[in-house]
Structures are given as structure tokens and as C-alpha cells.
Scaffold this active site. Structure first.
Site, PDB file in Angstrom:
ATOM      1  N   ASP A 163       0.821  -1.224   0.000  1.00  0.00           N
ATOM      2  CA  ASP A 163       0.000   0.000   0.000  1.00  0.00           C
ATOM      3  C   ASP A 163       0.851   1.268   0.000  1.00  0.00           C
ATOM      4  O   ASP A 163       0.432   2.307   0.510  1.00  0.00           O
ATOM      5  CB  ASP A 163      -0.957   0.026   1.203  1.00  0.00           C
ATOM      6  CG  ASP A 163      -1.759  -1.251   1.339  1.00  0.00           C
ATOM      7  OD1 ASP A 163      -2.351  -1.668   0.331  1.00  0.00           O
ATOM      8  OD2 ASP A 163      -1.791  -1.832   2.437  1.00  0.00           O
ATOM      9  N   GLY A 223       1.859   2.924  -2.749  1.00  0.00           N
ATOM     10  CA  GLY A 223       1.589   3.784  -3.896  1.00  0.00           C
ATOM     11  C   GLY A 223       2.346   3.353  -5.136  1.00  0.00           C
ATOM     12  O   GLY A 223       2.661   4.168  -6.003  1.00  0.00           O
ATOM     13  N   HIS A 257      -3.478  -2.174  -6.957  1.00  0.00           N
ATOM     14  CA  HIS A 257      -2.725  -1.026  -7.440  1.00  0.00           C
ATOM     15  C   HIS A 257      -3.687   0.010  -8.011  1.00  0.00           C
ATOM     16  O   HIS A 257      -4.402  -0.253  -8.971  1.00  0.00           O
ATOM     17  CB  HIS A 257      -1.694  -1.462  -8.482  1.00  0.00           C
ATOM     18  CG  HIS A 257      -0.622  -2.332  -7.901  1.00  0.00           C
ATOM     19  ND1 HIS A 257       0.358  -2.934  -8.661  1.00  0.00           N
ATOM     20  CD2 HIS A 257      -0.362  -2.692  -6.620  1.00  0.00           C
ATOM     21  CE1 HIS A 257       1.160  -3.627  -7.864  1.00  0.00           C
ATOM     22  NE2 HIS A 257       0.729  -3.498  -6.629  1.00  0.00           N
ATOM     23  N   THR A 276      -6.067 -12.368   2.308  1.00  0.00           N
ATOM     24  CA  THR A 276      -7.188 -11.804   1.555  1.00  0.00           C
ATOM     25  C   THR A 276      -8.254 -12.846   1.251  1.00  0.00           C
ATOM     26  O   THR A 276      -9.318 -12.510   0.739  1.00  0.00           O
ATOM     27  CB  THR A 276      -6.694 -11.204   0.224  1.00  0.00           C
ATOM     28  OG1 THR A 276      -6.037 -12.241  -0.534  1.00  0.00           O
ATOM     29  CG2 THR A 276      -5.726 -10.059   0.464  1.00  0.00           C
ATOM     30  N   GLN A 281       2.582  -6.121  -3.182  1.00  0.00           N
ATOM     31  CA  GLN A 281       2.760  -6.157  -1.727  1.00  0.00           C
ATOM     32  C   GLN A 281       3.997  -5.331  -1.329  1.00  0.00           C
ATOM     33  O   GLN A 281       4.239  -4.302  -1.912  1.00  0.00           O
ATOM     34  CB  GLN A 281       2.837  -7.598  -1.198  1.00  0.00           C
ATOM     35  CG  GLN A 281       1.536  -8.371  -1.304  1.00  0.00           C
ATOM     36  CD  GLN A 281       1.334  -9.023  -2.656  1.00  0.00           C
ATOM     37  OE1 GLN A 281       2.222  -9.665  -3.195  1.00  0.00           O
ATOM     38  NE2 GLN A 281       0.155  -8.872  -3.223  1.00  0.00           N
ATOM     39  N   THR A 337      -9.210  -5.546  -0.290  1.00  0.00           N
ATOM     40  CA  THR A 337     -10.187  -6.060   0.678  1.00  0.00           C
ATOM     41  C   THR A 337     -11.105  -4.991   1.247  1.00  0.00           C
ATOM     42  O   THR A 337     -12.148  -5.319   1.811  1.00  0.00           O
ATOM     43  CB  THR A 337      -9.452  -6.720   1.861  1.00  0.00           C
ATOM     44  OG1 THR A 337      -8.659  -5.715   2.523  1.00  0.00           O
ATOM     45  CG2 THR A 337      -8.550  -7.847   1.381  1.00  0.00           C
ATOM     46  N   LYS A 342      -9.627  -1.561   6.803  1.00  0.00           N
ATOM     47  CA  LYS A 342      -8.959  -0.376   7.318  1.00  0.00           C
ATOM     48  C   LYS A 342      -7.500  -0.706   7.604  1.00  0.00           C
ATOM     49  O   LYS A 342      -7.183  -1.719   8.220  1.00  0.00           O
ATOM     50  CB  LYS A 342      -9.653   0.099   8.596  1.00  0.00           C
ATOM     51  CG  LYS A 342      -9.118   1.415   9.138  1.00  0.00           C
ATOM     52  CD  LYS A 342      -9.906   1.850  10.366  1.00  0.00           C
ATOM     53  CE  LYS A 342      -9.374   3.172  10.901  1.00  0.00           C
ATOM     54  NZ  LYS A 342     -10.124   3.603  12.107  1.00  0.00           N
TER      55      LYS A 342
END
Length: 431
Positions: free
Chosen positions: A14, A16, A42, A130, A225, A302, A305
Site C-alpha cells: 500500500d 503507492g 494497485h 485476503t 505487496q 479487501t 482499514k
């Protein structure tokens, strides 16, 4: 001669990567996924339009780029077809741009069923997968019982192999996990239905990439990842099932490692993690809520949070070591706007008072550590959308400089927003 560049995450994913890959594909002829599966998420934003890709390389929106799914990727046919359909509805000629290795292991419905059953059985000790069958598919590959894309092209042989592997997995599902068996006939029918379509896109990826290299055509390798989720080097067992580090490029594509010219590490200006696992700098407070809300920290795959925290230089040093990182891209700098102070983790303190500046080799080693934090002044100015260093406040520049000092690695790209234009390229990896 064209350069061959790796773009990979240095944290727990995550960071970017998708945006940066999309930005750099303007200068590449090939974009290659070499590990993971549709557990990746992505996100690309181009002229305000958002596209989320899970399996297809992020270069697919460029008309001058060939996108390749290498042998290290576990491929779910249903997920691939869903993504292709979405792109074609947007006018993207996927068949003209996408190529696939015949050696990709297949993710089939029983893999997903096993993934979900295992997580449920673990209860409070769940890893936080996931549920998309990634781990079970890699297990089958290593156990040499897995089915690959190329197996689809001989229907009779595929049916035999499928029956054997499904007998094994259905036994586990029904007898051990007390779940329903997955239907063999339906699985066979669905898989063979797209065999011809997939065959039209299959190539010898190793040969293709080697010919591209010899012709001087630039190649970009897109990681999924992040480094800290690597099956060997991550916070085991709270990791993914593939090698997310630079070493995975060679094994997951067949491209010779000596031909890689530059490794770009994507590093968020703070840290996030999805799912379970150690996280020394986690912020379960108002500042953490600020980072999570302002950074829109919800998983692209997913929707879960993400857990936010300060940037962890101890972990980033490990990422530099493992990946031989040439330079960093610092993303989401703008999310730190408005904080009175920002903190950087520079060590891990143990109960006996000792301080470590290297990461433990397994999750258990993190259990009693507390972060040693270095505090720097924050900034009130808005950096969102900044496109030149001159637009950044001095406190933000000081933060960037300090990270470069601590990591002994330059920050070559700075991202200040989701759109491909909201970026400062200080040193171009392809130049």
C-alpha cells in the site's frame, strides 16, 4: 541502451506503487508482474479517473506498452477475466497489450475455499490473508502438484490432473475443516471455457524479455505487496506467500539478475499495515486516526482499514539491504501536512534497555520492542499537488533530508497526490 528498472514496495504494501509504475511506463516498452496474484491492489488516478488493478500490470493504460504476467504470479482465471472485462468496457484493447507466461500457477476455487477455511480455523491467530487462494496455490506449486496455465491447453490431461489434486484438497476441506467440497465438474468446465482465450496471449516470457533487452528496449518490473511481507525476509509468519523483494524478479520472470539497472523503493512518508502482525510504530490515537483518514487508508483489494504509524527507518534499512535499493520514491508526503511534529523510528528498545537498529528475523522478536523515536518539527503549509521542490516548506525538506541521511539512500521521486501529475521526479530511474 534501454534501462531495466524494478519498482517495489519497501513496507507492508500500500505504498503507492501503482501510480509510480503508471508514471514511469511512459518510458518503458514492457511492464512485468513477477510475483503475487490478485491479492495486490494497485490504484491509478489519471485525469481524475480512478482505476484499481489487482492482477494486470499497471502499464495496461498506456498504448505503447506490452504488459506481461510472469511465471512467478499465481493466476486466478476468474479474476483475470473480470479485470479484462472492466478494462475493455473502458475502451482498453487488453488483448493487444497483455501477455502471459504458460508457467503461471493457476488459482482455482478449491484454493480459495482452503484459504478461507484455514483463516476461520485459526480464530484469533488468523494471519489476515485476503482469502483469495494465494497461499494454497503457491503451496501446490512447491509441492509439484499445482496446475499451470499451460496445462489448460490439453483438456484431457488437465482433467486428469485436476481430479487428482481436487481429491486431495476436497478431503482436507471435508474431513479436516468440516466444510463443503468444491465441485469437480464445475471447476473443470469453468477452467476449460477460457483455455483458448488464454492461449492466444501466452508467450515464452524469458525469451521475449531477453530479446527486448538485447534490442535496448526498456523494461519495468512491477512488484506487488511490500518487502516486509516477503515470505523469507518479512515478519514471518505474518507475510504473503511470495518473494516480494528484488530477488523475486529473476525467479518470477526468467530475466537475468545482472541485467537489472535500478531498483526504486516505494516508501510512504509514514507506515501502514493491513491485517495482523507486528507493527512497532503503530499509532492507536488521534494522530493515527488523522493519518488513516487523510491518507484514505483502506485496502484496495479487501477494503479493510489499514493500521497507521510513524515511518520506521529500522525496517527501511532492512529493505535497502535486501533489495539493493538505488533510490526511493517518497509517497503521501501531503498526509503529514498540519501535524505539529513528525516522528521517525530509529531503533527498537527492549525491556532490558538495549536498543537494536536492525529488525528481528521473525514476528516473535517484535513482541517486547518499543520504538525509539526521533522528533522533527512538522509543517502547517499545504503540500498536496506540489510539483517542484521549491513549493515544499522547509520543515518538509528537512524531513526528506533526514530520511536520506538515516537511510544513506537518495529520495529520487516525491509524490504529493494520487494523480500521475502530482509528482516530482528529481532523478529519473530510466535516465
Amino acid at each position: 541502451m534501454g534501462k531495466n528498472v524494478v519498482v517495489l514496495g519497501t513496507q507492508w504494501g500500500d505504498e503507492g506503487k501503482g501510480k509510480i509504475v503508471d508514471l514511469l511506463t511512459e518510458q518503458s516498452k514492457y511492464v512485468v508482474r513477477y510475483q503475487g496474484g490478485h491479492n495486490a491492489g494497485h490504484t491509478l488516478v489519471i485525469d481524475g479517473e480512478k482505476t484499481v488493478l489487482h492482477l494486470i500490470p499497471s502499464g495496461i493504460l498506456r498504448d505503447n506498452v506490452k504488459c506481461i504476467i510472469g511465471n512467478g504470479v499465481v493466476l486466478a482465471p476468474d479474476a483475470l477475466m473480470t479485470e479484462i472485462k472492466m478494462l475493455k468496457e473502458r475502451g482498453v484493447p487488453v488483448e493487444e497489450r497483455l501477455l502471459i507466461s504458460e508457467a503461471c500457477p493457476l488459482i482455482l476455487p478449491f484454493h480459495c475455499a482452503l484459504d478461507i477455511a484455514r483463516e476461520k480455523a485459526r480464530g484469533n491467530n488468523a494471519i489476515g490473508t485476503t482469502g483469495r487462494g494465494i497461499g494454497p496455490a503457491y503451496e501446490d506449486k512447491v509441492s509439484r502438484r499445482g496446475l499451470r496455465v499451460g496445462d489448460l491447453f490439453d483438456a484431457e490431461l488437465f482433467a486428469e490432473k485436476l481430479k487428482e489434486v481436487m481429491a486431495y484438497h476436497n478431503f482436507m476441506l471435508t474431513e479436516y475443516y468440516k466444510c463443503e467440497a468444491v465441485d469437480y465438474e464445475e471447476t473443470l468446465k469453468d477452467a476449460l471455457a477460457i483455455a483458448d482465450y488464454l492461449k492466444s496471449m501466452c508467450v515464452d516470457v524469458t525469451e521475449l524479455l531477453d530479446q527486448a533487452r538485447k534490442a535496448g528496449e526498456p523494461i519495468l518490473f512491477e512488484g506487488a505487496q511490500g518487502t516486509l511481507l516477503d515470505i523469507d525476509h518479512g515478519t514471518y509468519p505474518f507475510v504473503t506467500s511470495s518473494n516480494t523483494t528484488a530477488g523475486g524478479v529473476a525467479t518470477g520472470s526468467g530475466f537475468g539478475p545482472r541485467h537489472l539497472d535500478y531498483v526504486l523503493g516505494i516508501m510512504k512518508a509514514y507506515t501502514t499495515r493491513v491485517g495482523a502482525g507486528p507493527f512497532p510504530t503503530e499509532l492507536q490515537c488521534e494522530i493515527g486516526d488523522h493519518l488513516g483518514t487523510k491518507g484514505h487508508e483502506f485496502g484496495a483489494t479487501t477494503g479493510r482499514k489499514r493500521r497507521p504509524g510513524w515511518l520506521d527507518v529500522v525496517a527501511m534499512k532492512r529493505a535497502v539491504q535486501i533489495n539493493s535499493i538505488s533510490g526511493f520514491c517518497l509517497t503521501k508526503l501531503d498526509v503529514l501536512d498540519g501535524l505539529e511534529e513528525v516522528k521517525i523510528c530509529v531503533g527498537y528498545q527492549y525491556p532490558d534497555g538495549s536498543v537494536a537498529t536492525v529488525t528481528p528475523l521473525a514476528a516473535e522478536g517484535y513482541e517486547q520492542v518499543t520504538p525509539v523515536l526521533e522528533t522533527m518539527p512538522g509543517w502547517s503549509e499545504n503540500t498536496f499537488g506540489a510539483t517542484s521542490v521549491e513549493q515544499l516548506p522547509q520543515a518538509a525538506l528537512n524531513y526528506i533530508k533526514r530520511l536520506e541521511e538515516l537511510l544513506d539512500t537518495p529520495i529520487d521521486i516525491i509524490s504529493t497526490g494520487p494523480d500521475r501529475n502530482e509528482t516530482m521526479i528529481l532523478v529519473n530511474p530510466f535516465s
